[in-house]
Motif scaffolding. Sequence first.
Motif, PDB file in Angstrom:
ATOM      1  N   ILE A  36      57.383   7.983  16.572  1.00  0.00           N
ATOM      2  CA  ILE A  36      56.739   6.728  16.168  1.00  0.00           C
ATOM      3  C   ILE A  36      56.485   5.860  17.395  1.00  0.00           C
ATOM      4  O   ILE A  36      57.389   5.655  18.216  1.00  0.00           O
ATOM      5  CB  ILE A  36      57.649   5.929  15.219  1.00  0.00           C
ATOM      6  N   ALA A  37      55.275   5.325  17.491  1.00  0.00           N
ATOM      7  CA  ALA A  37      54.937   4.440  18.604  1.00  0.00           C
ATOM      8  C   ALA A  37      55.597   3.078  18.402  1.00  0.00           C
ATOM      9  O   ALA A  37      55.629   2.556  17.286  1.00  0.00           O
ATOM     10  CB  ALA A  37      53.424   4.278  18.680  1.00  0.00           C
ATOM     11  N   GLY A  38      56.105   2.532  19.489  1.00  0.00           N
ATOM     12  CA  GLY A  38      56.711   1.192  19.437  1.00  0.00           C
ATOM     13  C   GLY A  38      55.736   0.166  19.993  1.00  0.00           C
ATOM     14  O   GLY A  38      54.605   0.474  20.368  1.00  0.00           O
ATOM     15  N   ARG A  39      56.199  -1.082  20.074  1.00  0.00           N
ATOM     16  CA  ARG A  39      55.312  -2.170  20.528  1.00  0.00           C
ATOM     17  C   ARG A  39      54.774  -1.932  21.938  1.00  0.00           C
ATOM     18  O   ARG A  39      53.624  -2.223  22.236  1.00  0.00           O
ATOM     19  CB  ARG A  39      56.065  -3.500  20.506  1.00  0.00           C
ATOM     20  N   GLU A  40      55.673  -1.393  22.831  1.00  0.00           N
ATOM     21  CA  GLU A  40      55.239  -1.140  24.221  1.00  0.00           C
ATOM     22  C   GLU A  40      54.139  -0.101  24.262  1.00  0.00           C
ATOM     23  O   GLU A  40      53.183  -0.213  25.022  1.00  0.00           O
ATOM     24  CB  GLU A  40      56.435  -0.597  25.023  1.00  0.00           C
ATOM     25  N   CYS A  42      52.020   0.539  21.919  1.00  0.00           N
ATOM     26  CA  CYS A  42      50.783  -0.075  21.403  1.00  0.00           C
ATOM     27  C   CYS A  42      50.147  -0.946  22.482  1.00  0.00           C
ATOM     28  O   CYS A  42      48.920  -0.950  22.647  1.00  0.00           O
ATOM     29  CB  CYS A  42      51.070  -0.909  20.158  1.00  0.00           C
ATOM     30  N   ASN A  43      50.988  -1.663  23.207  1.00  0.00           N
ATOM     31  CA  ASN A  43      50.468  -2.495  24.284  1.00  0.00           C
ATOM     32  C   ASN A  43      49.777  -1.618  25.337  1.00  0.00           C
ATOM     33  O   ASN A  43      48.670  -1.926  25.805  1.00  0.00           O
ATOM     34  CB  ASN A  43      51.641  -3.273  24.908  1.00  0.00           C
ATOM     35  N   ASP A  44      50.396  -0.495  25.670  1.00  0.00           N
ATOM     36  CA  ASP A  44      49.784   0.431  26.640  1.00  0.00           C
ATOM     37  C   ASP A  44      48.477   1.000  26.095  1.00  0.00           C
ATOM     38  O   ASP A  44      47.506   1.170  26.834  1.00  0.00           O
ATOM     39  CB  ASP A  44      50.747   1.585  26.951  1.00  0.00           C
ATOM     40  N   ALA A  45      48.472   1.289  24.799  1.00  0.00           N
ATOM     41  CA  ALA A  45      47.239   1.836  24.198  1.00  0.00           C
ATOM     42  C   ALA A  45      46.110   0.814  24.271  1.00  0.00           C
ATOM     43  O   ALA A  45      44.952   1.157  24.546  1.00  0.00           O
ATOM     44  CB  ALA A  45      47.501   2.221  22.734  1.00  0.00           C
ATOM     45  N   PRO A 209      54.509  -0.371   9.789  1.00  0.00           N
ATOM     46  CA  PRO A 209      53.495  -1.363   9.423  1.00  0.00           C
ATOM     47  C   PRO A 209      53.559  -2.624  10.287  1.00  0.00           C
ATOM     48  O   PRO A 209      52.524  -3.150  10.707  1.00  0.00           O
ATOM     49  CB  PRO A 209      53.822  -1.678   7.962  1.00  0.00           C
ATOM     50  N   GLU A 210      54.784  -3.087  10.598  1.00  0.00           N
ATOM     51  CA  GLU A 210      54.854  -4.338  11.371  1.00  0.00           C
ATOM     52  C   GLU A 210      54.338  -4.153  12.803  1.00  0.00           C
ATOM     53  O   GLU A 210      53.790  -5.078  13.406  1.00  0.00           O
ATOM     54  CB  GLU A 210      56.271  -4.938  11.364  1.00  0.00           C
ATOM     55  N   THR A 211      54.503  -2.937  13.334  1.00  0.00           N
ATOM     56  CA  THR A 211      53.970  -2.665  14.678  1.00  0.00           C
ATOM     57  C   THR A 211      52.444  -2.660  14.613  1.00  0.00           C
ATOM     58  O   THR A 211      51.764  -3.209  15.490  1.00  0.00           O
ATOM     59  CB  THR A 211      54.475  -1.288  15.188  1.00  0.00           C
ATOM     60  N   ALA A 212      51.890  -2.040  13.559  1.00  0.00           N
ATOM     61  CA  ALA A 212      50.431  -2.021  13.392  1.00  0.00           C
ATOM     62  C   ALA A 212      49.906  -3.439  13.198  1.00  0.00           C
ATOM     63  O   ALA A 212      48.868  -3.819  13.748  1.00  0.00           O
ATOM     64  CB  ALA A 212      50.059  -1.147  12.200  1.00  0.00           C
TER      65      ALA A 212
END
Length: 474
Positions: A36-40, A42-45, A209-212
Motif C-alpha cells: 500500500i502506498a503511503g503519503r510520502e 503519493c507525494n513522490d508520485a 481512502p484517507e491517503t487518496a
Amino acid sequence: MQDPEPFLVGGEWRTSPAVLDVAEPYLGSTVASVCIAGREDCNDALNAAEAGYKQMRDLPAYRRSECLTAMAGFLEEHAEAATELIVSEAGKPWRAAESEVMRSSDTLRVCAEEARRIDGEILPLDWTEGGDGRTGYLYRVPLGIILGITPFNFPLNLACHKLGPALAAGNACILKPASKTPLTSLFLGEAALAAGIPPQAVSVLPCLPETAEAMVRDPRVAMVSFTGSPEVGWHLQAVARTPRVALELGGNAAVIVHEDADLAYAAARIAHGAFSYSGQACISVQRVLVHHTVYEEMRLLLCERAASLVTGDPTAPETDVGPMISEFAAMAAEKKIAEAVAAGAVCCTGGSREGAVLQPTVLENTTPGMDVNATELFAPGITLIPYDTWEEAIALAADTPYGLQAGIFTNDIVRIQKAVRGIPVGGLIVNDIPTFRMDHMPYGGTKHSGIGREGPRSAIREMTEERLVVVNGQ
Ligand code: NAD
C-alpha cells in the motif's frame, strides 16, 4: 505465499511494509498481497507527475497515439493473464472477464485515435469595429495531473477510461484503484511502461481512502476523475482543491417494455442487463416497467430466463452469474429483498443466497419507496412494475434521484420523443436495455448520478481546456 506486489510511483516499482490482502470473492481465499502506498509515496508520485506532464505535453500527437496503440497491443498479447486477474480479484465470470479485457483494449485504441483529433477553431474577430485584422485561434491544451479513482466492478476497463484519455490529451495520470481490485490496475501500469509512455507520467497507487483523499485535496492535482458510489463521489467533490471534478456514480436504472415490444427479445436483453456480473454495473437493469397487457407474459419470460442461468464458480466457463464482490455485499442485497418481501412484495424466483452468490431474483408487487426500488441495489435483482399509460411509465422511470441511462422497448416515434423529453438521463436507449454501452459513447449521468461525461472523446474534452490566442495581423 508470493512476495507482496509492488506499486508504481512515476515509473518506479516500490514496496512498502503495509500490505493489503486481495481476496477471491467466491471462496474467500487470498489471491495476492499488494503493498500500500503511503503519503510520502503519493507525494513522490505527484512530484514525478509534474515532470511527467511536461514530457507528455511535449510529445507529438502521433507519439501519444502510438503509445496508446502499443498499450492496447500489450493487453491483447496478455489477454489470458488479464482475464485471470479479473476473475480472481473481482469474481467476474470468465466469459465476462474475457470480454472486459477486449473492451479495455478497444477503449485504448479509441483513445489512440482521439489523440490525433484534438483540434481547435479559428474565430474571425472583425465582427464589429475594433476587431479589424484580428483573428482568434482556440486550442485545447492538457490540464496537468489527472487523478483517476476507480471502483471494483470493471477494474481494467474503467482504469483505461481514466488513463487512456488523460494520456491521449497530454496529461500525466495517477490511478488509485479500488482496494478489492488493485491487481488489474497494476497490470495496466505495466502495460503503460512497456508501451513507452514517459515513466514519470504514470503512477498506480493502491492506498487507504484517507491517503487518496489527501491527493484529492492537493493543489498539484488539476482534475479528479472519479467513478464509484454517490456517497464517496459527492464528498470528494466537496473537499477537492481543484474545481475540475468529474463524477461517474450509481443508479437504479429503469427499462420500459411497451405493448408493441418484441417480448422474447426484450426479456433476453433485460435478463442480460440485470444479471450479468451479478447486477454489479452502474447501469444494470433494476426497475422493469411493463405495460399491463403484456405484464404476465413478460413476468413468465423473465422468471424462466432468471431461473435458467448457471450460477456459482466464476472460473467455470459455463457460469453466467458468479459471486458478488463479497459475502457482505450479497448479504446487504439479500436483506433489502427480504425487507421488501416482509412488506408485501412477492419473490417470483431467486431471493436465496449461498456465500457471496445471490440467486437471480425477480420481485413483483413492490412499492416505489421500498429500498429495492428507491436505492441502488447493485445485485442480481429486478422489480416488475405494471403500468397503464405511457405517461405513467415515463413518470415512474423518472421518479428517482438518479439519471445514468434508461431503456425503452417501443417502436412508436411519438412515444420515443415523449420519453426523450420526460426521462432525465445521460443516455436513453431505444429498443434495448439501459445497460448498453459502447466504449466510445459519451457516457455519464444527471442528478445524483454524477457530473461530466466519460468515453474517450468526451473525457479528453474534460481533461483539456481551451486557450484563446488573438493575433493582430495588421
Ligand atoms: P466506492 O465509492 O466504494 O469506491 C470507489 C473508489 O473510491 C475506490 O477506489 C475506493 O477505494 C475510493 N474511495 C473510497 N473512499 C474514498 C475517499 N474518502 N477518498 C478517496 N477515495 C476513496 O465504490 P465501489 O463499491 O468500488 O463501486 C460501486 C459503485 O460504483 C456503485 O455505486 C456503482 O454504481 C458505481 N459505478 C459507477 C460507474 C459509472 O460509470 N457511472 C461505473 C462503475 C461503478
